[in-house]
Design an enzyme around this catalytic site. Structure first.
Site, PDB file in Angstrom:
ATOM      1  N   CYS A 103      74.057 110.996  19.764  1.00 27.07           N
ATOM      2  CA  CYS A 103      73.449 109.833  19.103  1.00 27.07           C
ATOM      3  C   CYS A 103      74.512 109.224  18.187  1.00 27.07           C
ATOM      4  O   CYS A 103      75.062 109.911  17.314  1.00 27.07           O
ATOM      5  CB  CYS A 103      72.226 110.253  18.294  1.00 27.07           C
ATOM      6  SG  CYS A 103      71.643 108.945  17.208  1.00 27.07           S
ATOM      7  N   HIS A 152      67.567  96.209  10.918  1.00 26.84           N
ATOM      8  CA  HIS A 152      68.613  95.179  10.857  1.00 26.84           C
ATOM      9  C   HIS A 152      68.267  94.222   9.713  1.00 26.84           C
ATOM     10  O   HIS A 152      67.139  93.750   9.611  1.00 26.84           O
ATOM     11  CB  HIS A 152      68.634  94.332  12.131  1.00 26.84           C
ATOM     12  CG  HIS A 152      68.928  95.075  13.400  1.00 26.84           C
ATOM     13  ND1 HIS A 152      70.145  94.990  14.040  1.00 26.84           N
ATOM     14  CD2 HIS A 152      68.164  95.882  14.174  1.00 26.84           C
ATOM     15  CE1 HIS A 152      70.111  95.710  15.156  1.00 26.84           C
ATOM     16  NE2 HIS A 152      68.916  96.260  15.267  1.00 26.84           N
ATOM     17  N   ASP A 158      76.748  96.185  10.882  1.00 26.71           N
ATOM     18  CA  ASP A 158      76.653  96.252  12.335  1.00 26.71           C
ATOM     19  C   ASP A 158      78.023  95.930  12.938  1.00 26.71           C
ATOM     20  O   ASP A 158      78.733  95.051  12.462  1.00 26.71           O
ATOM     21  CB  ASP A 158      75.603  95.252  12.836  1.00 26.71           C
ATOM     22  CG  ASP A 158      75.178  95.533  14.260  1.00 26.71           C
ATOM     23  OD1 ASP A 158      74.044  95.978  14.466  1.00 26.71           O
ATOM     24  OD2 ASP A 158      75.995  95.307  15.187  1.00 26.71           O
ATOM     25  N   ASN A 214      63.869  97.076  16.409  1.00 27.14           N
ATOM     26  CA  ASN A 214      63.541  97.128  17.833  1.00 27.14           C
ATOM     27  C   ASN A 214      62.966  98.498  18.161  1.00 27.14           C
ATOM     28  O   ASN A 214      63.404  99.517  17.623  1.00 27.14           O
ATOM     29  CB  ASN A 214      64.796  96.873  18.674  1.00 27.14           C
ATOM     30  CG  ASN A 214      65.314  95.456  18.502  1.00 27.14           C
ATOM     31  OD1 ASN A 214      64.540  94.504  18.605  1.00 27.14           O
ATOM     32  ND2 ASN A 214      66.596  95.314  18.219  1.00 27.14           N
ATOM     33  N   HIS A 218      67.147 112.021  12.328  1.00 30.89           N
ATOM     34  CA  HIS A 218      67.046 111.395  13.656  1.00 30.89           C
ATOM     35  C   HIS A 218      65.583 111.122  13.999  1.00 30.89           C
ATOM     36  O   HIS A 218      64.904 111.933  14.620  1.00 30.89           O
ATOM     37  CB  HIS A 218      67.695 112.271  14.730  1.00 30.89           C
ATOM     38  CG  HIS A 218      67.693 111.615  16.082  1.00 30.89           C
ATOM     39  ND1 HIS A 218      68.678 110.745  16.497  1.00 30.89           N
ATOM     40  CD2 HIS A 218      66.793 111.665  17.091  1.00 30.89           C
ATOM     41  CE1 HIS A 218      68.398 110.314  17.712  1.00 30.89           C
ATOM     42  NE2 HIS A 218      67.251 110.855  18.107  1.00 30.89           N
ATOM     43  N   HIS A 271      66.537 102.185  13.010  1.00 31.12           N
ATOM     44  CA  HIS A 271      67.387 101.406  12.107  1.00 31.12           C
ATOM     45  C   HIS A 271      66.762 100.048  11.860  1.00 31.12           C
ATOM     46  O   HIS A 271      66.119  99.480  12.742  1.00 31.12           O
ATOM     47  CB  HIS A 271      68.810 101.258  12.659  1.00 31.12           C
ATOM     48  CG  HIS A 271      68.862 100.781  14.079  1.00 31.12           C
ATOM     49  ND1 HIS A 271      68.559 101.610  15.137  1.00 31.12           N
ATOM     50  CD2 HIS A 271      69.148  99.576  14.614  1.00 31.12           C
ATOM     51  CE1 HIS A 271      68.677 100.929  16.270  1.00 31.12           C
ATOM     52  NE2 HIS A 271      69.018  99.689  15.979  1.00 31.12           N
ATOM     53  N   HIS A 279      67.686 105.693  17.527  1.00 31.42           N
ATOM     54  CA  HIS A 279      67.675 106.302  16.184  1.00 31.42           C
ATOM     55  C   HIS A 279      67.270 105.147  15.267  1.00 31.42           C
ATOM     56  O   HIS A 279      68.009 104.146  15.179  1.00 31.42           O
ATOM     57  CB  HIS A 279      69.070 106.863  15.854  1.00 31.42           C
ATOM     58  CG  HIS A 279      69.203 107.507  14.510  1.00 31.42           C
ATOM     59  ND1 HIS A 279      69.868 108.707  14.323  1.00 31.42           N
ATOM     60  CD2 HIS A 279      68.790 107.111  13.273  1.00 31.42           C
ATOM     61  CE1 HIS A 279      69.846 109.021  13.032  1.00 31.42           C
ATOM     62  NE2 HIS A 279      69.201 108.064  12.374  1.00 31.42           N
ATOM     63  N   CYS A 303      73.718 109.485  14.470  1.00 36.06           N
ATOM     64  CA  CYS A 303      73.878 110.853  13.956  1.00 36.06           C
ATOM     65  C   CYS A 303      75.368 111.173  13.795  1.00 36.06           C
ATOM     66  O   CYS A 303      75.766 111.844  12.833  1.00 36.06           O
ATOM     67  CB  CYS A 303      73.212 111.859  14.891  1.00 36.06           C
ATOM     68  SG  CYS A 303      71.409 111.894  14.760  1.00 36.06           S
TER      69      CYS A 303
END
Ligand code: 5GP
Ligand code: ZN
Length: 109
Positions: free
Chosen positions: A4, A98, A30, A85, A46, A96, A94, A7
């Site tokens: 990942c 944005h 990003d 998403n 995770h 996140h 994993h 991770c």
């Protein structure tokens, strides 16, 4: 979680400058920004996707960190978007958040 990317970033296997981190959350830009400011707020644990986030303390900690990013990036009156998403729409499994901006409503379709 092996293999990942986030991770690996957490474990410093991939070098990354964190804009912010605490015991539970890390914040970094990003790699492929969609807007001039594009920052990812990522729980260190995770968690695959949003519907698996079931820790209210962690959720509120993330909220406070997102607030800080928005203020630090001076997006409070320039327009920002917080997006997540999931359900297979995500490229990285994993969780996140944005944060993107500035966003000019008049320019958006
Ligand atoms: P998703 O589609 O999963 O919501 O978005 C994944 C995001 O992670 C994308 O915007 C992509 O540019 C970003 N990303 C992918 N690999 C890396 C990486 O190694 N480092 C950073 N900082 N961002 C990444
Ligand atoms: Zn992970």
């Amino acid at each position: 979680m092996t293999n990942c990317i986030f991770c690996k970033i957490r474990d410093r296997e991939i070098p990354k400058e964190f804009e912010y981190e605490d015991d539970d959350v890390m914040v970094f830009p990003d790699i492929n920004p969609m807007k001039p400011i594009h920052i990812l707020v990522v729980p260190k644990k995770h968690i695959v996707e949003f519907i698996e986030l079931d820790d209210p303390k962690l959720f509120f900690n993330i909220k406070k960190i997102i607030d800080k990013v928005i203020k630090d990036q001076k997006l409070t009156n320039r327009g920002y978007r917080i997006s997540i998403n999931g359900g297979g729409a995500q490229a990285i499994d994993h969780l996140h958040f944005h944060i993107t901006g500035p966003i000019d409503k008049t320019m958006e379709v």
